[in-house]
Design a protein around this motif. Structure first.
Motif, mmCIF file in Angstrom:
data_model
loop_
_atom_site.group_PDB
_atom_site.id
_atom_site.type_symbol
_atom_site.label_atom_id
_atom_site.label_comp_id
_atom_site.label_asym_id
_atom_site.label_seq_id
_atom_site.Cartn_x
_atom_site.Cartn_y
_atom_site.Cartn_z
ATOM 1 N N ARG A 295 0.846 -1.207 0.000
ATOM 2 C CA ARG A 295 0.000 0.000 0.000
ATOM 3 C C ARG A 295 0.875 1.248 0.000
ATOM 4 N NH1 ARG A 295 -3.377 2.625 4.921
ATOM 5 N NH2 ARG A 295 -4.274 4.363 3.732
ATOM 6 N N PHE A 296 1.905 1.264 0.813
ATOM 7 C CA PHE A 296 2.812 2.404 0.864
ATOM 8 C C PHE A 296 3.410 2.676 -0.520
ATOM 9 C CE2 PHE A 296 7.147 4.014 1.123
ATOM 10 C CZ PHE A 296 7.018 5.125 1.948
ATOM 11 N N LEU A 297 3.888 1.634 -1.184
ATOM 12 C CA LEU A 297 4.545 1.811 -2.481
ATOM 13 C C LEU A 297 3.573 2.282 -3.561
ATOM 14 C CD1 LEU A 297 6.722 -1.418 -2.268
ATOM 15 C CD2 LEU A 297 7.604 0.930 -2.301
ATOM 16 N N LEU A 298 2.342 1.784 -3.519
ATOM 17 C CA LEU A 298 1.368 2.148 -4.544
ATOM 18 C C LEU A 298 0.751 3.522 -4.314
ATOM 19 C CD1 LEU A 298 -0.501 -1.226 -5.160
ATOM 20 C CD2 LEU A 298 1.275 -0.165 -6.545
ATOM 21 N N GLU A 299 0.892 4.057 -3.101
ATOM 22 C CA GLU A 299 0.300 5.356 -2.807
ATOM 23 C C GLU A 299 1.340 6.459 -2.637
ATOM 24 O OE1 GLU A 299 -2.331 4.760 0.527
ATOM 25 O OE2 GLU A 299 -3.894 3.862 -0.738
ATOM 26 N N LEU A 300 2.567 6.233 -3.112
ATOM 27 C CA LEU A 300 3.593 7.272 -3.047
ATOM 28 C C LEU A 300 3.170 8.493 -3.873
ATOM 29 C CD1 LEU A 300 6.811 5.094 -3.399
ATOM 30 C CD2 LEU A 300 6.292 6.604 -1.463
ATOM 31 N N ASP A 301 3.417 9.662 -3.351
ATOM 32 C CA ASP A 301 3.098 10.890 -4.076
ATOM 33 C C ASP A 301 3.976 11.032 -5.314
ATOM 34 O OD1 ASP A 301 1.221 11.598 -2.165
ATOM 35 O OD2 ASP A 301 2.681 12.727 -0.966
ATOM 36 N N LEU A 302 3.408 11.637 -6.359
ATOM 37 C CA LEU A 302 4.120 11.976 -7.592
ATOM 38 C C LEU A 302 4.602 10.757 -8.357
ATOM 39 C CD1 LEU A 302 6.276 14.982 -6.271
ATOM 40 C CD2 LEU A 302 3.948 15.016 -7.179
ATOM 41 N N VAL A 303 4.044 9.590 -8.053
ATOM 42 C CA VAL A 303 4.446 8.341 -8.711
ATOM 43 C C VAL A 303 3.285 7.817 -9.535
ATOM 44 C CG1 VAL A 303 5.100 5.928 -8.338
ATOM 45 C CG2 VAL A 303 6.184 7.745 -6.994
ATOM 46 N N ALA A 304 3.544 7.564 -10.814
ATOM 47 C CA ALA A 304 2.508 7.056 -11.715
ATOM 48 C C ALA A 304 2.647 5.576 -11.993
ATOM 49 C CB ALA A 304 2.550 7.821 -13.048
ATOM 50 N N GLU A 305 3.816 5.007 -11.714
ATOM 51 C CA GLU A 305 4.051 3.610 -12.095
ATOM 52 C C GLU A 305 4.979 2.947 -11.090
ATOM 53 O OE1 GLU A 305 4.730 2.674 -16.371
ATOM 54 O OE2 GLU A 305 6.662 1.920 -15.664
ATOM 55 N N VAL A 306 4.631 1.731 -10.693
ATOM 56 C CA VAL A 306 5.479 0.918 -9.816
ATOM 57 C C VAL A 306 5.839 -0.357 -10.556
ATOM 58 C CG1 VAL A 306 5.587 -0.406 -7.667
ATOM 59 C CG2 VAL A 306 4.529 1.866 -7.685
ATOM 60 N N ASN A 307 7.121 -0.690 -10.560
ATOM 61 C CA ASN A 307 7.626 -1.886 -11.224
ATOM 62 C C ASN A 307 8.285 -2.802 -10.200
ATOM 63 O OD1 ASN A 307 7.524 -1.182 -14.371
ATOM 64 N ND2 ASN A 307 8.135 0.658 -13.247
ATOM 65 N N ALA A 308 8.106 -4.102 -10.393
ATOM 66 C CA ALA A 308 8.728 -5.076 -9.488
ATOM 67 C C ALA A 308 8.984 -6.370 -10.246
ATOM 68 C CB ALA A 308 7.847 -5.339 -8.275
ATOM 69 N N ASP A 309 10.075 -7.017 -9.930
ATOM 70 C CA ASP A 309 10.448 -8.286 -10.554
ATOM 71 C C ASP A 309 10.580 -9.374 -9.498
ATOM 72 O OD1 ASP A 309 10.750 -7.124 -13.179
ATOM 73 O OD2 ASP A 309 12.655 -6.280 -12.488
ATOM 74 N N GLU A 310 10.750 -10.614 -9.974
ATOM 75 C CA GLU A 310 10.930 -11.783 -9.098
ATOM 76 C C GLU A 310 9.801 -11.921 -8.083
ATOM 77 O OE1 GLU A 310 13.711 -11.105 -11.390
ATOM 78 O OE2 GLU A 310 14.333 -9.944 -9.644
ATOM 79 N N LEU A 311 8.578 -11.674 -8.544
ATOM 80 C CA LEU A 311 7.414 -11.906 -7.702
ATOM 81 C C LEU A 311 6.835 -13.283 -8.001
ATOM 82 C CD1 LEU A 311 5.575 -8.458 -7.873
ATOM 83 C CD2 LEU A 311 7.331 -9.224 -6.269
ATOM 84 N N SER A 312 5.920 -13.730 -7.137
ATOM 85 C CA SER A 312 5.244 -15.008 -7.355
ATOM 86 C C SER A 312 4.287 -14.900 -8.544
ATOM 87 C CB SER A 312 4.467 -15.389 -6.102
ATOM 88 O OG SER A 312 3.560 -16.439 -6.357
ATOM 89 N N VAL A 313 3.972 -16.036 -9.149
ATOM 90 C CA VAL A 313 2.975 -16.044 -10.219
ATOM 91 C C VAL A 313 1.557 -15.973 -9.654
ATOM 92 C CG1 VAL A 313 4.511 -17.356 -11.738
ATOM 93 C CG2 VAL A 313 2.848 -18.579 -10.313
ATOM 94 N N ASP A 314 1.424 -15.967 -8.336
ATOM 95 C CA ASP A 314 0.106 -15.929 -7.700
ATOM 96 C C ASP A 314 0.136 -14.958 -6.530
ATOM 97 O OD1 ASP A 314 -2.533 -16.582 -7.197
ATOM 98 O OD2 ASP A 314 -2.067 -18.373 -6.042
ATOM 99 N N GLU A 315 0.435 -13.689 -6.817
ATOM 100 C CA GLU A 315 0.568 -12.684 -5.774
ATOM 101 C C GLU A 315 -0.801 -12.263 -5.218
ATOM 102 O OE1 GLU A 315 3.072 -11.209 -4.240
ATOM 103 O OE2 GLU A 315 4.733 -12.116 -5.369
ATOM 104 N N PRO A 316 -0.958 -12.196 -3.902
ATOM 105 C CA PRO A 316 -2.184 -11.639 -3.312
ATOM 106 C C PRO A 316 -2.439 -10.196 -3.747
ATOM 107 C CG PRO A 316 -0.904 -12.815 -1.657
ATOM 108 C CD PRO A 316 -0.050 -12.741 -2.877
#
Length: 448
Positions: A295-316
């Motif tokens: 939630r913190f990462l997705l609600e950062l101010d002035l941020v339009a896009e969040v990228n992440a790698d090496e996640l599970s294929v079944d992320e909550p």
């Protein structure tokens, strides 16, 4: 006898003996016939710097500085380093091929770990292609691991087509996410506790213990060598652009640290409200920490896009955002596994359903070929024994190669899927798949 008794975790003495062991004689003799010298490289000796420079060249990196060499030497003590040398080459002290390995642990379904040989730094100079060098090195490492009594080998790869011939298979895929934050809209939990910025050094100190708390619950994860944490946190003296990484922690209502994350920010100079974030690493113990940090990462101010790698294929996370189309998800192979000892490997993990499976396993390298009867009880505990003649009554017969068995080992692919793909033969692949399945997808959160 318990599974833990049958397959003990590799002790430090075992690891030291493996590091100090000789190169495989069969591979040494094969390469010697072509005028090449196959030998171990000393971390403390003069041959370390040329070995490291060859690795850097093989991965298309720049030449290592004296400071980088010194830092790498200090952090490489856990690895067994091997090189292939050409005495006729103009720079004969630099190996024309490299490989590194170490004894570690691989988490498997059911909250246990199996001793595993991790392989990395596999390179062959373009001047020495198609001379059987890679084959000699990889087969040599597999024989060394088998001789040490290690049931499984594992690696992450740059070129995915190279390793099936040695019995490796992609066993845990990874997902890369690109999230449009304004579309995503958080609808997930809002747990108590707090998220705070911390120094990268503080994160470096907290991460190893937190990872140890959670890794056994995540099939596909490994015990991370200590020096890797410096790479993640950028706390090694030679880390590049370390100051771009921001570190945060989540502490629960009781004040205990339950989650850590590292991320970088890239400004958009055409529109300062559309910066992009890349999540470098995220480690959580429990659902609250997971929700709070995302939630913190997705609600950062002035941020339009969040990228992440090496996640599970079944992320909550997919079920914590209002618009799932805000996330573009790309899957790829990541953690590769190669079973060397079928009985030892299969008895460590747990299974999704009881059953009796008669496995007829082929293995071109000979390590794991044979006929094995896997009997799983109502608690998901498996026992393995050899079988000859006709399969016992009630057993589901499955004929497959070691590559296919390795692919199913962490529960990342259904045996029924492999049967439909023509990779497995069975009169009742669905029944066998139910036994070999697991309720959570495997994942590996790092490269090694």
């Amino acid at each position: 006898m318990t599974t833990a008794d049958r397959v003990p975790v590799a002790s430090e003495a075992d690891r030291s003996a493996y590091r100090a062991g000789p190169v495989d004689e069969q591979s040494r003799a094969r390469l010697a016939e072509g005028g090449l010298d196959y030998r171990r490289t000393s971390i403390d000796g003069d041959d370390f710097a040329p070995w490291l420079q060859s690795v850097a060249r093989g991965f298309l990196d720049g030449e290592r500085t004296p400071e980088q060499i010194a830092s790498s030497r200090e952090r490489s003590g856990y690895r067994r380093l091997t090189g292939v040398y050409d005495p006729a080459a103009p720079v004969s002290e630099a190996p024309v091929a490299t490989i590194a390995s170490w004894l570690g642990e691989l988490s498997v379904p059911g909250g246990a770990a199996v001793p595993a040989c991790a392989i990395s730094a596999v390179t062959v100079a373009p001047t020495h292609r198609r001379r059987g060098i890679a084959r000699a090195m990889l087969e040599g490492e597999l024989r060394a691991a088998a001789d040490a009594g290690i049931p499984v080998a594992m690696l992450t790869v740059s070129e995915s087509t190279l390793y099936g011939r040695y019995g490796f298979a992609p066993a845990a895929a990874s997902a890369s996410w690109r999230i449009e934050t304004r579309r995503a809209a958080w609808i997930g939990p809002r747990p108590e506790g707090r998220v705070d910025f911390i120094s990268r050094e503080t994160l470096r100190g907290l991460a190893p213990a937190l990872h140890e708390r959670v890794r056994l619950a995540l099939a596909g994860e490994i015990d991370v060598p200590g020096s890797h944490w410096d790479g993640f946190a950028g706390t090694s003296p030679t880390a590049e652009k370390a100051g771009e990484k921001r570190a945060i922690q989540y502490t629960d209502a009781a004040g205990e640290v339950r989650g850590l994350a590292l991320y970088t920010v890239r400004e958009n100079h055409d529109d300062f409200t559309k910066a992009s974030v890349r999540v470098v690493y995220l480690l959580t113990d429990g659902d609250d920490a997971y929700a709070a940090l995302w939630r913190f990462l997705l609600e950062l101010d002035l941020v339009a896009e969040v990228n992440a790698d090496e996640l599970s294929v079944d992320e909550p996370l997919l079920w914590m955002i209002a618009d799932q189309r805000a996330a573009t998800i790309t899957l790829r192979d990541h953690q590769y596994v190669r079973i060397l000892d079928v009985a030892a490997a299969l008895e460590v993990r747990r299974y999704g359903a009881p059953g009796l499976i008669a496995l007829d396993v082929s293995d071109a390298l000979g390590h794991a070929a044979g006929r094995y009867l896997l009997e799983v009880d109502a608690e998901g505990v498996g026992r393995v024994r050899a079988w000859e003649g006709d399969a016992p009554a009630g057993a589901v017969e499955v004929s497959l190669g070691i590559e296919e068995l390795s692919a199913t080992y962490l529960g990342g692919v259904s045996l029924a899927t492999l049967a439909a793909a023509g990779r497995v033969r069975s009169a009742d692949a669905a029944a066998a798949a139910r036994v070999l399945s697991w309720h959570t997808a495997p994942r590996l959160s790092i490269w090694y």
